[in-house]
Design an enzyme around this catalytic site. Structure first.
Site, PDB file in Angstrom:
ATOM      1  N   GLY A  11       0.833  -1.210   0.000  1.00 20.92           N
ATOM      2  CA  GLY A  11       0.000   0.000   0.000  1.00 20.92           C
ATOM      3  C   GLY A  11       0.862   1.252   0.000  1.00 20.92           C
ATOM      4  O   GLY A  11       1.897   1.290   0.646  1.00 20.92           O
ATOM      5  N   ARG A  72       1.215  -5.212  -5.847  1.00 22.63           N
ATOM      6  CA  ARG A  72       1.288  -6.438  -5.053  1.00 22.63           C
ATOM      7  C   ARG A  72       1.555  -7.559  -6.036  1.00 22.63           C
ATOM      8  O   ARG A  72       1.066  -7.539  -7.160  1.00 22.63           O
ATOM      9  CB  ARG A  72      -0.020  -6.647  -4.288  1.00 22.63           C
ATOM     10  N   ASP A 103       4.867  -4.627   6.220  1.00 26.93           N
ATOM     11  CA  ASP A 103       5.456  -5.893   6.687  1.00 26.93           C
ATOM     12  C   ASP A 103       5.557  -6.951   5.587  1.00 26.93           C
ATOM     13  O   ASP A 103       6.531  -7.695   5.523  1.00 26.93           O
ATOM     14  CB  ASP A 103       4.709  -6.426   7.920  1.00 26.93           C
ATOM     15  N   THR A 125       3.800   3.069   5.693  1.00 27.14           N
ATOM     16  CA  THR A 125       2.386   2.691   5.772  1.00 27.14           C
ATOM     17  C   THR A 125       1.672   3.666   6.694  1.00 27.14           C
ATOM     18  O   THR A 125       2.246   4.116   7.682  1.00 27.14           O
ATOM     19  CB  THR A 125       2.197   1.244   6.298  1.00 27.14           C
ATOM     20  N   ASP A 127      -0.660   2.861   8.565  1.00 20.85           N
ATOM     21  CA  ASP A 127      -1.251   2.107   9.678  1.00 20.85           C
ATOM     22  C   ASP A 127      -0.440   2.169  10.975  1.00 20.85           C
ATOM     23  O   ASP A 127      -0.961   1.852  12.036  1.00 20.85           O
ATOM     24  CB  ASP A 127      -1.431   0.636   9.277  1.00 20.85           C
ATOM     25  N   ASP A 129       1.659   0.103  11.942  1.00 20.70           N
ATOM     26  CA  ASP A 129       1.500  -1.247  12.515  1.00 20.70           C
ATOM     27  C   ASP A 129       2.775  -2.086  12.449  1.00 20.70           C
ATOM     28  O   ASP A 129       2.711  -3.308  12.491  1.00 20.70           O
ATOM     29  CB  ASP A 129       0.349  -1.975  11.797  1.00 20.70           C
ATOM     30  N   ARG A 171      -5.936  -1.140   9.199  1.00 22.80           N
ATOM     31  CA  ARG A 171      -5.952  -2.612   9.155  1.00 22.80           C
ATOM     32  C   ARG A 171      -6.223  -3.167  10.555  1.00 22.80           C
ATOM     33  O   ARG A 171      -7.173  -2.757  11.192  1.00 22.80           O
ATOM     34  CB  ARG A 171      -4.637  -3.165   8.571  1.00 22.80           C
TER      35      ARG A 171
HETATM   36  P1  ADP Z   1       2.609  -4.326   2.673  1.00 23.84           P
HETATM   37  O1  ADP Z   1       4.053  -4.333   2.320  1.00 23.84           O
HETATM   38  O2  ADP Z   1       2.007  -2.961   2.603  1.00 23.84           O
HETATM   39  O3  ADP Z   1       2.349  -5.047   3.961  1.00 23.84           O
HETATM   40  P2  ADP Z   1       1.663  -6.659   1.186  1.00 23.84           P
HETATM   41  O4  ADP Z   1       1.481  -7.489   2.392  1.00 23.84           O
HETATM   42  O5  ADP Z   1       0.637  -6.726   0.111  1.00 23.84           O
HETATM   43  O6  ADP Z   1       1.820  -5.106   1.521  1.00 23.84           O
HETATM   44  O7  ADP Z   1       3.068  -7.063   0.559  1.00 23.84           O
HETATM   45  C1  ADP Z   1       3.547  -6.443  -0.623  1.00 23.84           C
HETATM   46  C2  ADP Z   1       4.223  -7.468  -1.498  1.00 23.84           C
HETATM   47  O8  ADP Z   1       5.335  -8.033  -0.801  1.00 23.84           O
HETATM   48  C3  ADP Z   1       3.358  -8.670  -1.857  1.00 23.84           C
HETATM   49  O9  ADP Z   1       2.507  -8.430  -2.955  1.00 23.84           O
HETATM   50  C4  ADP Z   1       4.414  -9.709  -2.207  1.00 23.84           C
HETATM   51  O10 ADP Z   1       4.899  -9.535  -3.517  1.00 23.84           O
HETATM   52  C5  ADP Z   1       5.528  -9.370  -1.207  1.00 23.84           C
HETATM   53  N1  ADP Z   1       5.415 -10.302  -0.070  1.00 23.84           N
HETATM   54  C6  ADP Z   1       4.474 -10.307   0.899  1.00 23.84           C
HETATM   55  N2  ADP Z   1       4.647 -11.334   1.768  1.00 23.84           N
HETATM   56  C7  ADP Z   1       5.722 -12.015   1.308  1.00 23.84           C
HETATM   57  C8  ADP Z   1       6.421 -13.191   1.751  1.00 23.84           C
HETATM   58  N3  ADP Z   1       6.034 -13.875   2.832  1.00 23.84           N
HETATM   59  N4  ADP Z   1       7.501 -13.594   1.025  1.00 23.84           N
HETATM   60  C9  ADP Z   1       7.899 -12.908  -0.053  1.00 23.84           C
HETATM   61  N5  ADP Z   1       7.286 -11.803  -0.513  1.00 23.84           N
HETATM   62  C10 ADP Z   1       6.220 -11.352   0.146  1.00 23.84           C
END
Ligand code: ADP
Length: 319
Positions: A11, A72, A103, A125, A127, A129, A171
């Site tokens: 995000g 994503r 995260d 972010t 959030d 968080d 979130r």
């Molecule tokens: P944020 O970084 O805001 O928490 P997401 O959770 O959607 O957003 O994560 C962003 C991108 O990071 C995901 O679309 C994916 O490509 C990558 N990602 C998320 N979790 C993992 C993971 N466990 N291992 C590898 N890449 C990940």
């Protein structure tokens, strides 16, 4: 290290541009080349990469969103996707990577570090968080957006003597709702980290009415569930008509506040320092007003907590 890359992922949040600028300028200051990777890990796997110069990041410090775009990617979560990303980085001569995101994005950075590309995460972010940092980039701007909106709603709440429920983002974290509620003098704040009951809330509303209060502001974190359902439940139990506003995505945009610009500048530059010091698989954060780096695995093993003393304070001040 001669060349690093920077990407934004997950995000977006206000201040990401200021962080990109800091990464680029700090690296160039140390004669390190910087590649901009567009559209997060998706762009990384597909080679959407361009060199960034001092001028490339001019005139962005005050803009919301991210000039690199964000995305994503499910593919990147797979081993094959990560190997594809490593291939691309190697073919571009990129030895280190700064990942600005949340995260999920940090887990990706950790995977890349394990596979031989030093990656450092910068928390972006709204959030707030993420553990191991007092604030994330974008939180302060979102908070100010929320309070501007709540101030406006309060005018109508006062004029019409009504109860308003305002649902804010975050979130699973209640930080945005808690800080906004405290800053706005909300009568009630509902966050996932603190127990609440509709009956308790109704008692608070009733107490207010008995001392002549004609309107109420209830700030609700999205993590506790739907504000619309809460409104329905209040109406069913007490007959009180609540107006519900779900603030939504206006909270993610807008020009970053001075606080977020400074935070982003400090953390972006510190991430580059970490790479220069040979660190990898870490996230940078601000603790007690000092930049610190924590292993991503250690940070993400912890649960983010809100400062419940602020919750208690808000309660005491809204009697
Ligand atoms: P944020 O970084 O805001 O928490 P997401 O959770 O959607 O957003 O994560 C962003 C991108 O990071 C995901 O679309 C994916 O490509 C990558 N990602 C998320 N979790 C993992 C993971 N466990 N291992 C590898 N890449 C990940």
């Amino acid at each position: 290290m001669k060349k690093i890359g920077v990407l934004t992922s997950g995000g977006d949040s206000p201040g990401m541009n200021a962080a990109i600028r800091a990464v680029v300028r700090k690296a160039l200051f140390h004669d390190i080349e910087v590649s901009g990777i567009y559209h997060g890990y998706h762009g990384l796997m597909n080679g959407s990469i361009k060199p960034l110069t001092i001028g490339s990041v001019g005139d962005i410090i005050h803009r919301g969103g991210t000039m690199l775009g964000t995305a994503r990617s499910e593919e990147f979560k797979t081993e094959a996707g990560q190997l594809k990303a490593i291939e691309t980085l190697k073919s571009h001569g990129i030895e280190g990577l700064v990942v600005i995101g949340g995260d999920g994005s940090f887990r990706g950075a950790e995977k890349l570090s394990e596979k031989g590309i030093a990656a450092i995460g910068v928390p972006g972010t709204i959030d707030n968080d993420i553990p191991c940092t007092d604030f994330t980039i974008g939180f302060d701007t979102a908070l100010n957006t929320v309070i501007e909106a709540v101030d406006k709603i309060r005018d109508t709440a006062t004029s019409h003597e009504r109860t308003f429920i305002i649902e804010v983002m975050g979130r699973d974290a209640g930080d945005l709702a808690l800080w906004a509620g405290l800053a706005d003098g909300a009568e009630t704040i509902l966050i996932p980290e603190a127990d609440y009951s509709v009956d308790e809330l109704l008692k608070t509303l009733k107490r207010g009415q008995e001392r002549g209060k004609k309107h109420s502001i209830i700030v609700v974190a999205e993590g506790i569930g739907s504000a619309v359902e809460l409104g329905n439940s209040i109406r069913e139990k007490s007959g009180v008509e609540c107006r519900v506003t779900v603030l939504g995505h206006i909270q993610r945009g807008g020009s970053p506040t001075a606080f977020d610009r400074v935070l982003a500048s400090r953390l972006g530059a510190y991430a580059v320092e970490c790479l220069l010091n040979g660190e990898k698989g870490k996230m940078v954060g601000l603790q007690n007003n000092q930049p610190v780096a924590t292993p991503i695995s250690e940070a993400l093993n912890q649960k983010h907590t809100v400062d419940l003393s602020l919750y208690q304070l808000a309660k005491e001040l809204s009697i």
